[in-house]
Every structure is written in C-alpha cells, then in structure tokens.
Design a protein around this motif. Structure first.
Motif, mmCIF file in Angstrom:
data_model
loop_
_atom_site.group_PDB
_atom_site.id
_atom_site.type_symbol
_atom_site.label_atom_id
_atom_site.label_comp_id
_atom_site.label_asym_id
_atom_site.label_seq_id
_atom_site.Cartn_x
_atom_site.Cartn_y
_atom_site.Cartn_z
ATOM 1 N N ILE A 135 17.286 -15.063 -25.542
ATOM 2 C CA ILE A 135 18.597 -15.691 -25.722
ATOM 3 C C ILE A 135 18.723 -16.863 -24.761
ATOM 4 N N GLY A 136 18.811 -18.059 -25.324
ATOM 5 C CA GLY A 136 18.963 -19.260 -24.515
ATOM 6 C C GLY A 136 20.138 -20.083 -24.998
ATOM 7 N N PRO A 137 20.270 -21.313 -24.523
ATOM 8 C CA PRO A 137 21.386 -22.173 -24.943
ATOM 9 C C PRO A 137 21.519 -22.343 -26.461
ATOM 10 N N PRO A 175 30.169 -32.246 -19.209
ATOM 11 C CA PRO A 175 29.348 -31.248 -18.520
ATOM 12 C C PRO A 175 27.954 -31.727 -18.156
ATOM 13 N N VAL A 176 27.470 -32.779 -18.802
ATOM 14 C CA VAL A 176 26.119 -33.273 -18.514
ATOM 15 C C VAL A 176 26.154 -34.405 -17.492
ATOM 16 N N LEU A 233 30.792 -24.152 -25.851
ATOM 17 C CA LEU A 233 30.095 -24.722 -27.005
ATOM 18 C C LEU A 233 29.421 -26.038 -26.627
ATOM 19 N N GLU A 234 30.152 -26.925 -25.965
ATOM 20 C CA GLU A 234 29.605 -28.238 -25.597
ATOM 21 C C GLU A 234 28.488 -28.112 -24.568
ATOM 22 N N ASP A 235 28.693 -27.238 -23.585
ATOM 23 C CA ASP A 235 27.696 -27.075 -22.537
ATOM 24 C C ASP A 235 26.370 -26.583 -23.104
ATOM 25 N N GLN A 241 18.696 -31.050 -24.560
ATOM 26 C CA GLN A 241 17.765 -31.378 -23.479
ATOM 27 C C GLN A 241 16.489 -30.561 -23.576
ATOM 28 N N LEU A 242 16.615 -29.294 -23.964
ATOM 29 C CA LEU A 242 15.435 -28.446 -24.079
ATOM 30 C C LEU A 242 14.488 -28.949 -25.172
#
Length: 390
Positions: free
Chosen positions: A71-73, A115-116, A375-377, A384-385
C-alpha cells in the motif's frame, strides 16, 4: 466515543471521525430515537475496539509487513477517490447536487499551501489562511452554527418542534440485523488503521460509504438510519486500535495519538519495531490489554448513563442554544488562539445554512473538505514516484 454524543444529540461532531455519525445520528434524534442512536454508538464502539484488538493479537506482524509493502500513495489515492465517489450520493436529492457539494469541499481544502512546493494559494494575501482552513471552525460552522441558524428560522416562523426525549435502547434483534455491517466496519476500520497516516477519520467515512454502497435502500441514509451510526462508530474505534500495528511492529506511527506514544516509548528506551514482541513482550501485551480494559470500561461507564445523556434534550432550547453557541465559539478560538477563526466559523455557518435551504447536502461537502488534502498529497506523491509532473 465521546464525540459521538454531541454528534447525535446536537449535530456537533466532537472530532473528525465522528462526523459520519452525525449524518444519521442527528436525524434519529429528530425522530425521537436519540437513546437508540447513543446506545448503538457505545455498543458498536466497544465491539469495534475489542474485535480489532483480537485481530491485532492474531495477525499484527504479517498485516503490518503486507500493508507497508503493498500500500503506497497510488493505492491510498485510489481509496480516497473511491470514498469521494460514494460520498457524492450521501443525503443528496440529485447526483448533480451531491457532486457540487463534494467539489465545494475539495475547493475549500485547496486553500493554504501546496503540499509539494509549499506555495501559498487562494489565501487572498491573508497570513491566517497560509496554513489552510482549520478543521475545528469548519466543522463547527458546517454543523453547529448552521443548525442554530436553522432552528432560529423555524422558531421565528413557528415551525419549530422540540425533539422528543427517547429512553429506548436498541434491541438485540436490531443489532443482530446489522451484523454484516458491524463485521464489514471492523475490517474496513482495522485495514485503514494499519495504513500509516490514514487513521480513524478515513475509516469512518469509508465504512459509512460502504454501508451506503451495499445497502438495498441507499436513499434512506442521511435521514436517520441506524446502520449509518453503527458503521461509522464501529469503524473509527477499530481504526484506533489498528493504528497501533505499524507503531509496534515497524516503529511507524499511524496517527497523531500513536506518534505521541512513540515519543513516550523512546523516552523509556524502548524502540518499537519488528523485535519488540521478542525483546519487550510485556510492552506489547500491556498495550493490547489496555485496549480490552478501555473498551470494557467504556461499556460499564456509559451504558447506565444513556438515559441521562438523552435527557439533555429536555432542556429548553432558550437555555441550551446559548450554551452551545458559547462552547462552539470557545472551541473554535482555543484551537488556534486566533480571533480570525471566529470569523471563519460564522462564515461557514452562514454558507452552510444557505446550502441547506437550497437542498445541497452538507455530508459530501464535509467529506470533500476533510479528505481533499489527503487526496492531493497522495496524488502528488504518486506522480513523483512514477516520474510524472506534480
């Protein structure tokens, strides 16, 4: 569980994870079923916590390792997005109005910093908005202040009817009829709990959304359906227990509460991680036993108090509403020690009242606001991943 009482009786959630409880809990109070709603909340909170602790005893380490590896982003983004899709139908007369409410909530969630990149946006040059909209004034404005305005309008127009005080306790048959909902909420809550950074808030919304999705009569939710209260309260307590899994096995706090506990363990020279169960078994089992004891005390203390809790509704509104308004203002101010929060509180109350009169549901708006940042984060992290542009 404490936050569920005000959510059910006065439409004022005590915390974010109690917000879904208000969706059906308060309509039940308006129908004269406050005792049944509060009783179901305390029983299902205890059931969710105890059942989650049993699952934790049996499968802590393999579940934590699986969650971290798989489980990741991207997966969390998909979960949150799915939750928003389901949320658009909660209490909405039309899908269009449901989606408009969700989008308004997401728009409010974008106020503050990116957030980025950490770039200020939509703050209109106000430094108080640089950190975004705080949860406390938003939820109190959406629920408490707007409800006070609605009640005042009914009082002025002669349409006001005092809610009936109910001492009725949910029967065993009623609870047994919702056994599938309880089991589903335990699994959803525990699963959300073991995901670092997710916690009880998403668990409660996800469980409520699943209850709506699997129901044969989804249009009844938001109008006083007992299953809505059961699903939300079972899941948020199950998630609270589940959040200890990544802490004890991997040293990763799954919520704000477990982050504080991590600091306490480190201060005692105890390092949470894969070897905690081997090197410090007394710590591991003491934490689990505290969960059983806490949930049993929850039952012992609160079951006898349910009739007295429900009697709060018998206090005349002329005396009760000023106290509610006072504590609402105090709660919004104390959160940030900033008088600007009071302006946000009243502003959200006025906007929510206008949306109510226009028959726009507040539940999807609140879900969009609470889950929008998550959601946005996770979308940005996913991009990015996979070498995307975020």
């Amino acid at each position: 569980y404490g936050g569920a009482i005000t959510a059910i009786l006065f439409n004022i959630p005590g915390s974010a994870e109690n917000a879904p409880t208000a969706f059906d809990g308060y309509p039940m109070t308006q129908k004269g079923q406050s005792g049944k709603a509060v009783g179901a909340a305390v029983l299902c909170s205890a059931i969710g916590g105890i059942a989650s602790a049993l699952v934790m005893m049996a499968a802590t380490e393999p579940l934590a390792n699986w969650a971290i590896r798989n489980i990741g982003p991207p997966e969390i983004f998909a979960l949150v997005f799915f939750g928003l899709i389901v949320a658009s139908s909660v209490g909405a007369r039309t899908i269009w109005k449901g989606w408009m409410s969700v989008l308004i909530g997401l728009l409010i969630a974008t106020i503050g910093q990116d957030p980025v990149g950490g770039i200020n946006r939509y703050n209109f040059g106000m430094t108080d908005l640089a950190a975004g909209i705080a949860f406390i004034p938003a939820i109190l404005g959406f629920f408490a202040v707007s409800e006070i305005f609605v009640q005042a309008e009914k009082k002025a127009s002669g349409k006001y009817q005092a809610p009936k005080v109910s001492m009725t306790f949910p029967s065993f048959i009623e609870l047994w009829m919702h056994k599938i909902a309880v089991l589903r909420s335990i699994l959803v809550g525990f699963f959300c709990g073991i995901l670092p950074g997710i916690g009880a808030t998403l668990a409660a919304f996800m469980s409520y959304g699943e209850a709506v999705r699997w129901s044969k009569n989804p249009e009844e939710f938001g109008k006083g359906k007992l299953e809505g209260v059961i699903s939300a309260e079972t899941a948020n307590n199950a998630a609270c227990t589940g959040s200890f899994v990544p802490l004890l096995t991997l040293g990763i706090p799954g919520s704000g509460t477990t982050a504080i506990l991590l600091g306490a363990l480190i201060a005692l020279n105890v390092t949470p991680g894969p070897r905690l169960m081997v090197d410090e078994p007394q710590i591991f089992w003491a934490v689990i036993m505290s969960m059983f004891i806490g949930n049993l005390v929850l039952l012992i203390l609160n079951l006898p108090l349910i009739p007295y809790i429900a009697k709060v509704l018998s206090i005349p509104r002329n005396y009760l509403i000023p106290f509610i308004l006072f504590f609402t203002l105090m709660g919004a101010y104390i959160g940030q020690n900033n008088a600007t929060e009071l302006l946000f509180l009243v502003g959200f109350g006025v906007c929510a009242t206008a949306l109510k009169f226009a028959n726009y549901p507040l539940a999807p708006l609140l879900i969009g606001f609470i889950l929008g940042g998550m959601l946005e984060d996770n979308f940005s992290r996913s991009m990015q991943l996979y070498d995307g542009i975020a």
